[in-house]
Design a protein around this motif. Structure first.
Motif, short mmCIF file in Angstrom:
data_model
loop_
_atom_site.label_atom_id
_atom_site.label_comp_id
_atom_site.label_asym_id
_atom_site.label_seq_id
_atom_site.Cartn_x
_atom_site.Cartn_y
_atom_site.Cartn_z
N PRO A 4 0.83 -1.22 0.00
CA PRO A 4 0.00 0.00 0.00
C PRO A 4 0.85 1.26 0.00
CG PRO A 4 0.04 -1.01 2.18
CD PRO A 4 0.72 -1.98 1.26
N LEU A 5 0.26 2.36 -0.43
CA LEU A 5 0.97 3.64 -0.48
C LEU A 5 0.53 4.56 0.66
CD1 LEU A 5 3.05 5.30 -2.02
CD2 LEU A 5 1.21 6.09 -3.53
N GLU A 6 -0.54 4.17 1.38
CA GLU A 6 -1.06 5.04 2.43
C GLU A 6 -0.07 5.15 3.60
OE1 GLU A 6 -2.67 2.40 1.25
OE2 GLU A 6 -4.16 3.38 -0.04
N THR A 7 -0.05 6.33 4.21
CA THR A 7 0.79 6.51 5.38
C THR A 7 0.25 5.68 6.54
OG1 THR A 7 -0.49 8.46 6.05
CG2 THR A 7 1.49 8.83 4.72
N ALA A 8 1.11 5.41 7.50
CA ALA A 8 0.76 4.53 8.61
C ALA A 8 1.20 5.15 9.93
CB ALA A 8 1.42 3.16 8.41
N GLU A 9 0.78 4.54 11.02
CA GLU A 9 1.16 5.03 12.35
C GLU A 9 2.65 4.83 12.60
OE1 GLU A 9 0.43 3.86 17.07
OE2 GLU A 9 -0.39 2.62 15.46
N ARG A 10 3.29 5.85 13.14
CA ARG A 10 4.69 5.71 13.55
C ARG A 10 4.76 4.88 14.84
NH1 ARG A 10 7.18 9.64 15.53
NH2 ARG A 10 9.26 9.12 14.77
N LEU A 11 5.56 3.85 14.82
CA LEU A 11 5.80 3.06 16.03
C LEU A 11 7.16 3.45 16.59
CD1 LEU A 11 4.56 -0.55 15.15
CD2 LEU A 11 3.31 1.34 16.22
N ASP A 12 7.15 4.03 17.77
CA ASP A 12 8.41 4.50 18.35
C ASP A 12 8.35 4.35 19.86
OD1 ASP A 12 10.74 5.68 19.04
OD2 ASP A 12 10.20 7.70 18.41
N ASP A 13 8.85 3.22 20.36
CA ASP A 13 8.83 2.97 21.80
C ASP A 13 10.09 3.48 22.50
OD1 ASP A 13 6.42 1.79 21.43
OD2 ASP A 13 7.03 -0.24 21.96
N THR A 14 11.03 4.04 21.74
CA THR A 14 12.26 4.54 22.36
C THR A 14 11.95 5.66 23.34
OG1 THR A 14 13.47 3.98 20.35
CG2 THR A 14 14.58 5.39 21.92
N SER A 15 10.99 6.51 23.00
CA SER A 15 10.63 7.61 23.90
C SER A 15 10.05 7.07 25.21
CB SER A 15 9.64 8.55 23.23
OG SER A 15 8.49 7.86 22.80
N LEU A 16 9.30 5.95 25.13
CA LEU A 16 8.75 5.34 26.34
C LEU A 16 9.86 4.76 27.21
CD1 LEU A 16 5.67 3.48 24.79
CD2 LEU A 16 5.75 5.76 25.81
N ALA A 17 10.84 4.10 26.57
CA ALA A 17 11.98 3.57 27.31
C ALA A 17 12.77 4.69 27.97
CB ALA A 17 12.88 2.76 26.37
N ALA A 18 12.91 5.81 27.27
CA ALA A 18 13.63 6.95 27.83
C ALA A 18 12.92 7.49 29.06
CB ALA A 18 13.78 8.05 26.77
N GLU A 19 11.59 7.53 29.04
CA GLU A 19 10.83 7.97 30.20
C GLU A 19 11.07 7.05 31.39
OE1 GLU A 19 8.99 10.55 31.01
OE2 GLU A 19 9.44 11.52 29.09
N GLU A 20 11.16 5.75 31.13
CA GLU A 20 11.44 4.79 32.20
C GLU A 20 12.81 5.06 32.83
OE1 GLU A 20 10.66 1.41 34.66
OE2 GLU A 20 9.39 2.72 33.43
N ILE A 21 13.80 5.35 31.99
CA ILE A 21 15.14 5.66 32.51
C ILE A 21 15.12 6.95 33.31
CG2 ILE A 21 17.54 6.12 31.90
CD1 ILE A 21 16.50 3.24 31.35
N ARG A 22 14.41 7.95 32.82
CA ARG A 22 14.33 9.21 33.56
C ARG A 22 13.67 9.02 34.92
NH1 ARG A 22 14.04 11.88 28.31
NH2 ARG A 22 11.83 11.36 28.10
N ARG A 23 12.65 8.17 34.97
CA ARG A 23 12.01 7.88 36.28
C ARG A 23 13.01 7.23 37.23
NH1 ARG A 23 7.30 6.81 33.23
NH2 ARG A 23 7.88 4.63 32.94
N TYR A 24 13.76 6.25 36.69
CA TYR A 24 14.72 5.55 37.55
C TYR A 24 15.82 6.50 38.04
CZ TYR A 24 18.66 2.80 39.04
OH TYR A 24 19.70 2.31 39.75
N MET A 25 16.32 7.34 37.13
CA MET A 25 17.42 8.24 37.48
C MET A 25 16.92 9.50 38.18
SD MET A 25 20.03 6.54 36.26
CE MET A 25 21.37 7.72 36.29
N LYS A 26 15.58 9.62 38.34
CA LYS A 26 14.98 10.79 38.98
C LYS A 26 15.40 12.09 38.27
CE LYS A 26 14.41 8.72 43.56
NZ LYS A 26 14.67 7.34 43.14
N LEU A 27 15.31 12.07 36.95
CA LEU A 27 15.71 13.24 36.15
C LEU A 27 14.50 14.13 35.88
CD1 LEU A 27 18.09 11.50 33.60
CD2 LEU A 27 18.69 12.73 35.69
#
Length: 312
Positions: A289-312
């Motif tokens: 297909p040529l239609e655009t699709a949803e961007r899948l990007d879990d890296t930002s979610l992983a980064a939030e987890e690290i920030r929570r752990y590091m208390k940033l």
């Protein structure tokens, strides 16, 4: 805060570590793992090594280092040993295939099926492909990649590894598929190989596809066309050997077709099937297909987890 990345010297490893560090907001440097010559233990999995730091060339961490980001199996074992030696927290990327206790956080894929209080699961590999990065790459590469009004098929090529084979016979089949697609869909085709793409396979692909208008772009550093292909194409085709390349492809809004190779990986098959069920990737064919699709990007979610752990 400053992170030191510990991994074997593979582009996919550094891409994941750099992507995570930059999303968290760490400055970073990398230290590749090199085995000591003649070490008899290197034929065994790293988790079985006695005294892991004696198996590899010496590491001297920068005094700026606040956290270690270790990647992969060997990276995880060496990273845990360095963390213990220096008294630093260790963030592990990918299943270390050993005890999870030494790690502050383990970032693994859903298909690894890991469980633990310090485990955070993602659908895709970590990377640095963001909308801002793609927007920056577009004007740099637009005139090179979009040379006419035709839609552009961007092709990302991997190479042989321990699970898949990408030799001349596989290249011939891919050339046939891409050639059929170019003729049927009347598209421009831009192909970028990786360091793992064999010269023989690449030569065959050029012989078959350049007469059809296929263009091959190669380069390193600032001249690496990889991000330009992601930014400027209308659709993508990716060989199935690399979770990292597929993850970076689905981080765009482009339709993605998977090019088959000889071989098998239960883990990668599970990963691709998951993306197929979400309608995010397809078996490569003229019906892509040529239609655009949803961007899948879990890296930002992983980064939030690290920030929570590091208390940033």
């Amino acid at each position: 805060m400053h992170a030191t990345l510990i991994a074997e010297d593979f582009a996919g490893m550094w891409s994941q570590g750099r992507g995570l560090a930059e999303r968290v907001g760490f400055s970073w440097e990398r230290q590749p793992i090199f085995m000591r010559k003649g070490d008899v233990w290197q034929c065994l999995p790293a988790r079985l090594w006695p005294s892991p730091l004696k198996r590899v060339e010496p590491f001297v961490l920068s005094p700026k280092t606040d956290v270690i980001i270790s990647l992969g199996g060997r990276g995880g074992i060496i990273g845990a040993a360095l963390g213990k030696h220096y008294g630093l927290p260790v963030i592990q990327v990918q299943n270390p295939r050993t005890s999870l206790e030494p790690y502050a956080v383990v970032i693994a894929h859903h298909h690894d099926q890991l469980e633990g209080k310090n485990v955070f699961l993602t659908r895709t590999a970590l990377h640095g492909v963001t909308e801002d990065v793609l927007k920056q790459a577009f004007p740099q590469w637009k005139a090179i990649i979009r040379t006419d009004e035709k839609p552009v098929l961007g092709v990302l090529l991997g190479g042989s590894n321990g699970r898949f084979r990408f030799d001349v016979s596989e290249a011939a089949h891919i050339a046939q598929q891409l050639g059929h697609f170019i003729r049927q869909r009347n598209v421009s085709c831009v192909i970028t190989p990786s360091r793992r793409t064999s010269p023989e396979a690449l030569t065959l692909l050029k012989t078959e596809l350049e007469p059809l208008g296929g263009r091959f772009l190669e380069g390193t550093g600032q001249n690496n066309p990889y991000m330009g292909v992601l930014a400027c194409s209308d659709m993508l085709a990716v060989t199935m050997d690399s979770v990292s390349m597929i993850s970076e492809a689905v981080a765009t809004s482009l339709p993605v077709g998977i090019l088959p190779l000889s071989g098998h990986s239960k883990r990668i098959a599970h990963f691709i099937k998951m993306l197929e069920k979400q309608g995010r990737v397809h078996s490569f064919s003229a019906d892509l297909p040529l239609e655009t699709a949803e961007r899948l990007d879990d890296t930002s979610l992983a980064a939030e987890e690290i920030r929570r752990y590091m208390k940033l």
